[in-house]
Motif scaffolding. Structure first.
Motif, PDB file in Angstrom:
ATOM      1  N   CYS A 100       0.812  -1.218   0.000  1.00 15.22           N
ATOM      2  CA  CYS A 100       0.000   0.000   0.000  1.00 15.22           C
ATOM      3  C   CYS A 100       0.844   1.265   0.000  1.00 15.22           C
ATOM      4  O   CYS A 100       0.318   2.367  -0.196  1.00 15.22           O
ATOM      5  CB  CYS A 100      -0.938   0.021   1.202  1.00 15.22           C
ATOM      6  N   GLU A 156      -4.743   2.549  -7.678  1.00 14.80           N
ATOM      7  CA  GLU A 156      -5.309   1.720  -6.617  1.00 14.80           C
ATOM      8  C   GLU A 156      -6.509   2.398  -5.961  1.00 14.80           C
ATOM      9  O   GLU A 156      -7.492   1.724  -5.622  1.00 14.80           O
ATOM     10  CB  GLU A 156      -4.261   1.394  -5.560  1.00 14.80           C
ATOM     11  N   LEU A 162     -10.146   0.623  -5.872  1.00 22.56           N
ATOM     12  CA  LEU A 162     -10.901   0.341  -4.649  1.00 22.56           C
ATOM     13  C   LEU A 162     -12.239   1.058  -4.628  1.00 22.56           C
ATOM     14  O   LEU A 162     -13.263   0.479  -4.235  1.00 22.56           O
ATOM     15  CB  LEU A 162     -10.060   0.754  -3.436  1.00 22.56           C
ATOM     16  N   ARG A 220     -15.074  -0.528  -6.253  1.00 20.00           N
ATOM     17  CA  ARG A 220     -15.495  -1.810  -5.688  1.00 20.00           C
ATOM     18  C   ARG A 220     -15.938  -1.651  -4.244  1.00 20.00           C
ATOM     19  O   ARG A 220     -15.364  -2.233  -3.332  1.00 20.00           O
ATOM     20  CB  ARG A 220     -14.350  -2.818  -5.796  1.00 20.00           C
ATOM     21  N   TYR A 273     -15.654   0.490  -1.912  1.00 22.83           N
ATOM     22  CA  TYR A 273     -14.963   1.345  -0.939  1.00 22.83           C
ATOM     23  C   TYR A 273     -15.271   2.801  -1.297  1.00 22.83           C
ATOM     24  O   TYR A 273     -14.448   3.502  -1.888  1.00 22.83           O
ATOM     25  CB  TYR A 273     -13.455   1.084  -0.985  1.00 22.83           C
ATOM     26  N   PRO A 296      -6.512  -5.415   4.455  1.00 19.15           N
ATOM     27  CA  PRO A 296      -6.061  -6.203   3.297  1.00 19.15           C
ATOM     28  C   PRO A 296      -5.636  -7.624   3.631  1.00 19.15           C
ATOM     29  O   PRO A 296      -5.606  -8.470   2.733  1.00 19.15           O
ATOM     30  CB  PRO A 296      -4.876  -5.378   2.758  1.00 19.15           C
ATOM     31  N   ARG A 313      -9.043  -0.150   3.311  1.00 21.34           N
ATOM     32  CA  ARG A 313      -7.761  -0.320   2.621  1.00 21.34           C
ATOM     33  C   ARG A 313      -7.052   1.034   2.609  1.00 21.34           C
ATOM     34  O   ARG A 313      -7.685   2.082   2.438  1.00 21.34           O
ATOM     35  CB  ARG A 313      -7.976  -0.803   1.185  1.00 21.34           C
ATOM     36  N   THR A 362      -9.528   4.191   2.238  1.00 23.04           N
ATOM     37  CA  THR A 362     -10.813   3.899   1.607  1.00 23.04           C
ATOM     38  C   THR A 362     -11.601   2.945   2.504  1.00 23.04           C
ATOM     39  O   THR A 362     -11.036   1.983   3.051  1.00 23.04           O
ATOM     40  CB  THR A 362     -10.615   3.272   0.220  1.00 23.04           C
ATOM     41  N   SER A 391     -15.198   0.668   3.083  1.00 28.84           N
ATOM     42  CA  SER A 391     -16.446   0.059   2.639  1.00 28.84           C
ATOM     43  C   SER A 391     -17.359  -0.009   3.859  1.00 28.84           C
ATOM     44  O   SER A 391     -17.292  -0.925   4.666  1.00 28.84           O
ATOM     45  CB  SER A 391     -16.189  -1.342   2.073  1.00 28.84           C
TER      46      SER A 391
END
Length: 496
Positions: A166, A182, A186, A189, A191, A279, A298, A309, A311
């Motif tokens: 990261c 990245e 994210l 998806r 996040y 992660p 993440r 990020t 979710s």
């Protein structure tokens, strides 16, 4: 592995053939030195990856190795900053002309071996920032830079084995595009909430004791640790010519600072990696957490600029922000309350010069996350075009102006071609066109528009001379940057 065994293995590196400081063929000498440095770095990196708990001893002799010092000198000398002197008033050119590189590196090596080397004070220079603030830049002497570069050659492959995927800033073969890709990956998806972290005066406030504690987890050589601490504690000669002590932070602009800042900030990477929804969790575990109303997260970090990020909900993002603040506090760092933002991807965020935002695709009902140049980055290149046009006198030929504008436009466009940048390039095309033609009209105030077009314009009225044509940003083809994830190549092969 036992400590004594670690010493014997590292000591075996020193028993290999040592590249001499002076040979009849400087290019062959440098080639051999670079090969030796790469071989030793590869072994250090491989051992560090194979044994995560290993502490390395007897690294100091590698720092003082002639091959490492030669490679360090070449890198320092080849940097633009080599033309800037430290408190001793010496530049790389002066050292090479007066003393010679061979004699100079021999003296540096002897001072390291007999423990008489001491870092000189860092010359402070305040660099203006946007908003009227100033950034503190530390200019070390050439000798200190060479020793720092040699220390970095030794330590970087060891700590690179520990840095998580990261982290992207100031790492070999890593780019800003990877970090931006990245974040886009994210936020596409689930996040959708992003904590835009801003560390207040990161380089100025890192705790020396906390940083050295993290260094000791990997480095057991007290001489190397003392050398790093000496660079951290080096006095600062301010612009007011007053000498003051350094009790915290790393001098921004020094060769070691990026590596040391990554060592310090990796504490945040490790904390997020160990989070239950981080992660290191599996796909089924993350799905189960979301069904239970728990967040996943993440981290994407480029030096002291980072995005967390999430979710989950905005409240989840706020809790994770507070966790991050507590972790950073252990390193003596604070989050800026004004600049640390909580953003939904639909509202968009600016990160590393890019705008990342979810939009509806024209003509459809589908929404996608797009990346394109941020307004701040566009304003910066427009200001540069304006400044170049103003600084170039109209008594100069047009070729001079084109020679100054083309590298700036070409470099900026090459950086931002990896996104949805066509509209921005078109805007920059029109702005540059107006600025250059305005300059031409000032150069020839009595000429008609038709005469100027015939003399300086091509068929599309783009500024052109008999020998040169101004670089046109609108001709740059854009492309989506390929997300590399954990597949970024390593400069040191793991196998072998």
């Amino acid at each position: 592995m036992a400590k004594g065994s670690s010493k014997s293995v590292v000591r075996s590196l020193e028993c290999q053939e040592v590249a001499p400081v002076n040979t009849d063929d400087p290019e062959l000498e440098l080639l051999r030195a670079e090969q030796r440095v790469l071989e030793i770095q590869t072994k250090l990196h491989r051992w560090a990856r194979q044994e995560p708990q290993r502490r390395f001893d007897d690294l100091f002799n590698l720092v003082a190795d002639p091959a490492f010092l030669l490679v360090a000198w070449v890198r320092v000398r080849g940097n633009r900053g080599a033309r800037t002197a430290g408190v001793d008033g010496l530049t790389a050119v002066v050292i090479e002309a007066v003393r010679g590189a061979e004699e100079y590196l021999g003296e540096v090596r002897r001072s390291l071996k007999d423990c008489t080397f001491r870092p000189l004070p860092v010359r402070e220079r305040m660099i203006p920032k946007a908003g009227g603030k100033k950034r503190r830049l530390g200019i070390a002497t050439i000798t200190d830079r060479v020793v720092q570069a040699s220390v970095k050659l030794v330590l970087e492959p060891i700590f690179e084995a520990d840095f998580l995927p990261c982290s992207y800033g100031f790492r070999p073969k890593h780019r800003t595009h990877d970090a931006v890709a990245e974040v886009r990956f994210l936020t596409s998806r689930s996040y959708e909430w992003v904590v835009e972290g801003d560390i207040k005066a990161c380089f100025d406030e890192i705790s020396h004791s906390s940083l050295m504690d993290r260094m000791r987890q990997r480095v057991g050589d007290k001489r190397v640790l003392a050398l790093v601490k000496a660079f951290l504690k080096a006095d600062i000669l301010g612009e007011d010519r007053r000498l003051r002590s350094s009790h915290m932070g790393t001098p921004q602009g020094s060769i070691l600072s990026p590596l040391l800042s990554n060592v310090a900030l990796s504490v945040l990477d490790e904390h997020i990696a160990m989070h239950p929804g981080g992660p290191n969790s599996t796909g089924p575990q993350r799905i189960r957490r979301r069904r239970q109303g728990l967040p996943n997260c993440r981290l994407v970090r480029f030096a002291d600029d980072w995005c967390l990020t999430v979710s989950g909900t905005k409240s989840d993002a706020e809790l994770l922000r507070d966790e991050a603040a507590a972790v950073l506090a252990g390193m003596g760092l604070r989050l800026s309350p004004e600049k640390t933002l909580m953003t939904h991807i639909d509202n968009g965020l600016d990160f590393l010069g890019w705008r990342i935002q979810r939009h509806r695709k024209p003509g459809t009902n589908r929404h996608y996350v797009y990346t394109y140049p941020a307004k701040k980055a566009l304003r910066a290149i427009m200001a540069k075009v304006k400044t170049i046009c103003r600084q170039t006198g109209t008594n100069q030929p047009l070729d001079v102006l084109l020679d100054r504008l083309t590298p700036a436009l070409r470099g900026w466009s090459a950086h931002f071609r990896w996104g949805v940048s066509s509209a921005t390039f078109s805007y920059l095309h029109h702005y540059t066109w107006h600025r250059v033609w305005r300059w031409i009209r000032k150069k020839h105030p009595n000429a008609t528009w038709k005469t100027l077009l015939r003399r300086y314009g091509d068929q599309g009225r783009w500024p052109t001379t008999e020998e040169r044509r101004l670089f046109d940003p609108a001709t740059v083809r854009t492309k989506r940057y390929r997300y590399r994830g954990t597949k970024i190549p390593n400069p040191w092969p793991v196998t072998g």
